[in-house]
Design a protein around this motif. Structure first.
Motif, PDB file in Angstrom:
ATOM      1  N   SER A   1       0.864  -1.185   0.000  1.00 31.73           N
ATOM      2  CA  SER A   1       0.000   0.000   0.000  1.00 31.73           C
ATOM      3  C   SER A   1       0.900   1.234   0.000  1.00 31.73           C
ATOM      4  CB  SER A   1      -0.908  -0.003   1.225  1.00 31.73           C
ATOM      5  OG  SER A   1      -0.150  -0.278   2.369  1.00 31.73           O
TER       6      SER A   1
ATOM      7  N   GLY B   1       2.215   5.710   9.812  1.00 33.50           N
ATOM      8  CA  GLY B   1       1.575   4.531  10.407  1.00 33.50           C
ATOM      9  C   GLY B   1       1.225   3.444   9.413  1.00 33.50           C
TER      10      GLY B   1
ATOM     11  N   SER C   1      -6.192   3.398  13.437  1.00 31.43           N
ATOM     12  CA  SER C   1      -6.538   2.116  14.030  1.00 31.43           C
ATOM     13  C   SER C   1      -5.282   1.419  14.567  1.00 31.43           C
ATOM     14  CB  SER C   1      -7.230   1.258  12.971  1.00 31.43           C
ATOM     15  OG  SER C   1      -7.226  -0.080  13.374  1.00 31.43           O
TER      16      SER C   1
ATOM     17  N   PHE D   1      -8.301 -10.906  17.142  1.00 31.54           N
ATOM     18  CA  PHE D   1      -7.879  -9.557  16.734  1.00 31.54           C
ATOM     19  C   PHE D   1      -6.420  -9.566  16.336  1.00 31.54           C
ATOM     20  CE2 PHE D   1      -7.114  -8.832  21.495  1.00 31.54           C
ATOM     21  CZ  PHE D   1      -5.730  -8.866  21.409  1.00 31.54           C
ATOM     22  N   ALA D   2      -5.988  -8.482  15.686  1.00 30.96           N
ATOM     23  CA  ALA D   2      -4.554  -8.258  15.456  1.00 30.96           C
ATOM     24  C   ALA D   2      -4.271  -6.796  15.769  1.00 30.96           C
ATOM     25  CB  ALA D   2      -4.179  -8.591  14.026  1.00 30.96           C
TER      26      ALA D   2
HETATM   27  P1  HAM Z   1      -6.452  -5.500  10.036  1.00 30.38           P
HETATM   28  O1  HAM Z   1      -7.414  -4.481  10.531  1.00 30.38           O
HETATM   29  O2  HAM Z   1      -6.269  -5.598   8.570  1.00 30.38           O
HETATM   30  O3  HAM Z   1      -6.929  -6.895  10.630  1.00 30.38           O
HETATM   31  O4  HAM Z   1      -5.048  -5.237  10.711  1.00 30.38           O
HETATM   32  C1  HAM Z   1      -4.924  -5.125  12.107  1.00 30.38           C
HETATM   33  C2  HAM Z   1      -3.953  -4.021  12.475  1.00 30.38           C
HETATM   34  O5  HAM Z   1      -2.710  -4.209  11.804  1.00 30.38           O
HETATM   35  C3  HAM Z   1      -4.393  -2.632  12.034  1.00 30.38           C
HETATM   36  O6  HAM Z   1      -5.309  -2.074  12.948  1.00 30.38           O
HETATM   37  C4  HAM Z   1      -3.067  -1.880  12.045  1.00 30.38           C
HETATM   38  O7  HAM Z   1      -2.711  -1.478  13.353  1.00 30.38           O
HETATM   39  C5  HAM Z   1      -2.096  -2.944  11.582  1.00 30.38           C
HETATM   40  N1  HAM Z   1      -1.831  -2.752  10.151  1.00 30.38           N
HETATM   41  C6  HAM Z   1      -2.549  -3.204   9.108  1.00 30.38           C
HETATM   42  N2  HAM Z   1      -1.993  -2.806   7.943  1.00 30.38           N
HETATM   43  C7  HAM Z   1      -0.894  -2.081   8.279  1.00 30.38           C
HETATM   44  C8  HAM Z   1       0.117  -1.388   7.518  1.00 30.38           C
HETATM   45  N3  HAM Z   1       0.120  -1.392   6.187  1.00 30.38           N
HETATM   46  N4  HAM Z   1       1.098  -0.732   8.202  1.00 30.38           N
HETATM   47  C9  HAM Z   1       1.123  -0.742   9.555  1.00 30.38           C
HETATM   48  N5  HAM Z   1       0.206  -1.374  10.314  1.00 30.38           N
HETATM   49  C10 HAM Z   1      -0.795  -2.033   9.687  1.00 30.38           C
HETATM   50  C11 HAM Z   1      -6.295  -8.077  10.426  1.00 30.38           C
HETATM   51  O8  HAM Z   1      -5.193  -8.189   9.952  1.00 30.38           O
HETATM   52  C12 HAM Z   1      -7.074  -9.278  10.943  1.00 30.38           C
HETATM   53  N6  HAM Z   1      -6.305 -10.514  10.648  1.00 30.38           N
HETATM   54  C13 HAM Z   1      -7.345  -9.117  12.421  1.00 30.38           C
HETATM   55  C14 HAM Z   1      -8.071 -10.274  13.007  1.00 30.38           C
HETATM   56  C15 HAM Z   1      -7.554 -11.311  13.703  1.00 30.38           C
HETATM   57  N7  HAM Z   1      -9.374 -10.476  12.943  1.00 30.38           N
HETATM   58  C16 HAM Z   1      -9.676 -11.594  13.537  1.00 30.38           C
HETATM   59  N8  HAM Z   1      -8.590 -12.127  14.006  1.00 30.38           N
END
Ligand code: HAM
Length: 449
Positions: A134, A139, A299, A323-324
């Motif tokens: 992206s 952040g 977020s 969550f993550a």
């Molecule tokens: P997500 O909202 O895509 O969810 O990512 C979770 C967190 O990862 C975001 O809130 C952010 O803090 C961090 N994040 C995502 N993309 C980036 C980026 N490009 N740069 C920096 N930080 C980033 C998930 O990934 C799901 N797998 C969460 C989940 C787990 N749902 C259920 N279980």
């Protein structure tokens, strides 16, 4: 170093030393130009705290590969999601397989559990690198780190509440005071189709006011319109139907039970009926941890329930919630709300006077290491090119952020003592050589960082 400069890969010093765009380095605190932001020790201690907390809630660690078959993500994140359409690092390996660097952790954890034939329910946590192509900005990175939990096989709304609380406890333990938690419910297979029809009907009438992306989303994935960052689109949605207002009785009861349990434990949340998530697999509860310190990428972390994903990935029909949390954003918010001190390390430098004492100095360093004390000797100062050897060693000790220096000189050796210098306070003492290891260990244990 600012987060923007980190994210864009700028701030480089030497030609040829540039990082790939959207990546970051974590340097030891003693070397990091801006302590507390991209600091390897802070990263480790945040991960340690997360591990301890996750274990306290009954989660066990899982480690999965950094690359997976592309299909795992096209089947889970949703074929129309940004992650799948624009952001995956995919490549064909020498065997002709299409692989991707994992953009998130949830599908890999499910694949691992299904592959091992593990009986559900299980609670698993993970930490690691994730990759999304992206546009780097404050952040947002192309390689970032997440701390995640997945409760597989748990249907109870009490599990949703517990998982939400775990994330909040993590942020408050880090002293991130401006973190708020937004919670919503987006319904299930039963209530979502009729809600979708209502939303599509509304959006078709508002087409003119929506951006090109959102216009495309109307037929493809209408819920995603809520995710648009453009104010014009958000204004157009002012009177749009909200998923949480169109839940079936079961989803309604589930959502009420989640909120009641959060209230019972005084977990501060706000219901945000516009909250949908960037991944398509969610059902019922969705939530996000949000910090004012982060700007547009506000977020800190997010998650929700995904009751169909395990089945969609070829497993049994089992519910799940997780969550993550984004590690870089967490570090950024922690450094914005708390002063992180760049203290010295519990490291001892054994400084020799002339090369005659080098053997004694090395032996002492070895004894210290055997006694679990970190110790170093500066061998580079032995080079004929170094004039003032003591001065050179003191400089190296300072650069390594050592806390104590032990001076091994001919005069000390003849008196059977060593001199100790505390590099924070400048205080100097002498200890009998025979007791030096024990005394140094005691001293390091009692010193303030
Ligand atoms: P997500 O909202 O895509 O969810 O990512 C979770 C967190 O990862 C975001 O809130 C952010 O803090 C961090 N994040 C995502 N993309 C980036 C980026 N490009 N740069 C920096 N930080 C980033 C998930 O990934 C799901 N797998 C969460 C989940 C787990 N749902 C259920 N279980």
């Amino acid at each position: 170093m600012s987060l923007e400069r980190e994210a864009s890969g700028a701030g480089r010093r030497a030609a040829g030393a540039a990082r790939p765009k959207g990546t970051t380095d974590f340097l030891p605190r003693s070397m990091a130009p801006d302590p507390g932001l991209f600091d390897s020790e802070q990263k480790s201690s945040v991960e340690r705290l997360f591990r301890e907390l996750a274990r306290r809630y009954g989660f066990q660690e899982v480690i999965t590969p950094t690359f997976e078959h592309a299909e795992l993500f096209t089947r889970s994140a949703g074929a129309s999601s940004d992650i799948v359409t624009k952001e995956m690092y995919s490549f064909t390996d020498r065997g002709g397989r299409t692989l991707v660097l994992r953009p998130e952790g949830t599908p890999g954890v499910i694949r691992a559990v299904l592959g091992a034939g593990v009986r559900l329910p299980v609670r698993l946590f993970y930490t690691g690198s994730f990759f999304r192509y992206s546009r780097p900005q404050k952040g947002r990175f192309r390689e970032f780190h997440q701390l995640g939990v997945e409760a597989l096989g748990e249907a109870s709304p009490l599990a949703d509440a517990e998982v939400i609380r775990l994330g909040q406890e993590f942020y408050s333990a880090l002293g991130i005071s401006d973190c708020t938690t937004a919670v919503n419910s987006i319904g299930c297979r039963i209530c979502r189709p009729s809600f979708r029809d209502k939303l599509v009907g509304f959006l078709r009438q508002k087409q003119e006011e929506l951006c090109d992306d959102c216009r495309r989303r109307i037929e493809l994935n209408p819920l995603r319109v809520y995710d648009c960052k453009l104010e014009t689109c958000q204004t157009a949605l002012d009177k749009a139907p909200r998923p949480a207002d169109h839940l079936c009785p079961e989803c309604n009861a589930h959502f009420a039970a989640v909120l009641a349990d959060l209230q019972r434990t005084s977990t501060a949340i706000t219901v945000n009926k516009r909250l949908v998530r960037g991944l398509d697999y969610y059902s019922r509860t969705t939530f996000e941890y949000i910090s004012g310190a982060l700007g547009a990428q506000d977020s800190l972390g997010g998650g929700g329930r995904y009751d169909y994903l395990i089945e969609e990935l070829g497993g049994p029909s089992e519910p799940a919630v997780g969550f993550a949390l984004g590690l870089e954003r967490t570090l950024y918010a922690a450094s914005a709300t708390r002063q992180v001190s760049a203290g010295r390390l519990p490291l001892v430098f054994v400084v020799w006077f002339s090369e005659d004492e080098l053997t004694v100095a090395r032996k002492l360093a070895e004894q210290l290491r055997q006694a679990q004390v970190a110790a170093r000797v500066d061998y580079e100062a032995a080079s004929p090119a170094v004039g003032n050897k003591m001065k050179q060693q003191m400089k190296t000790a300072d650069a390594a952020a050592a806390r104590l220096v032990v001076i091994v000189g001919p005069e000390e050796i003849s008196r059977g003592v060593y001199s100790l210098k505390d590099l924070t306070t400048g205080e100097q003492t002498e200890v009998p050589a025979g007791e030096s290891v024990v005394r140094i260990k005691q001293l390091l244990g009692t010193l303030q960082p």
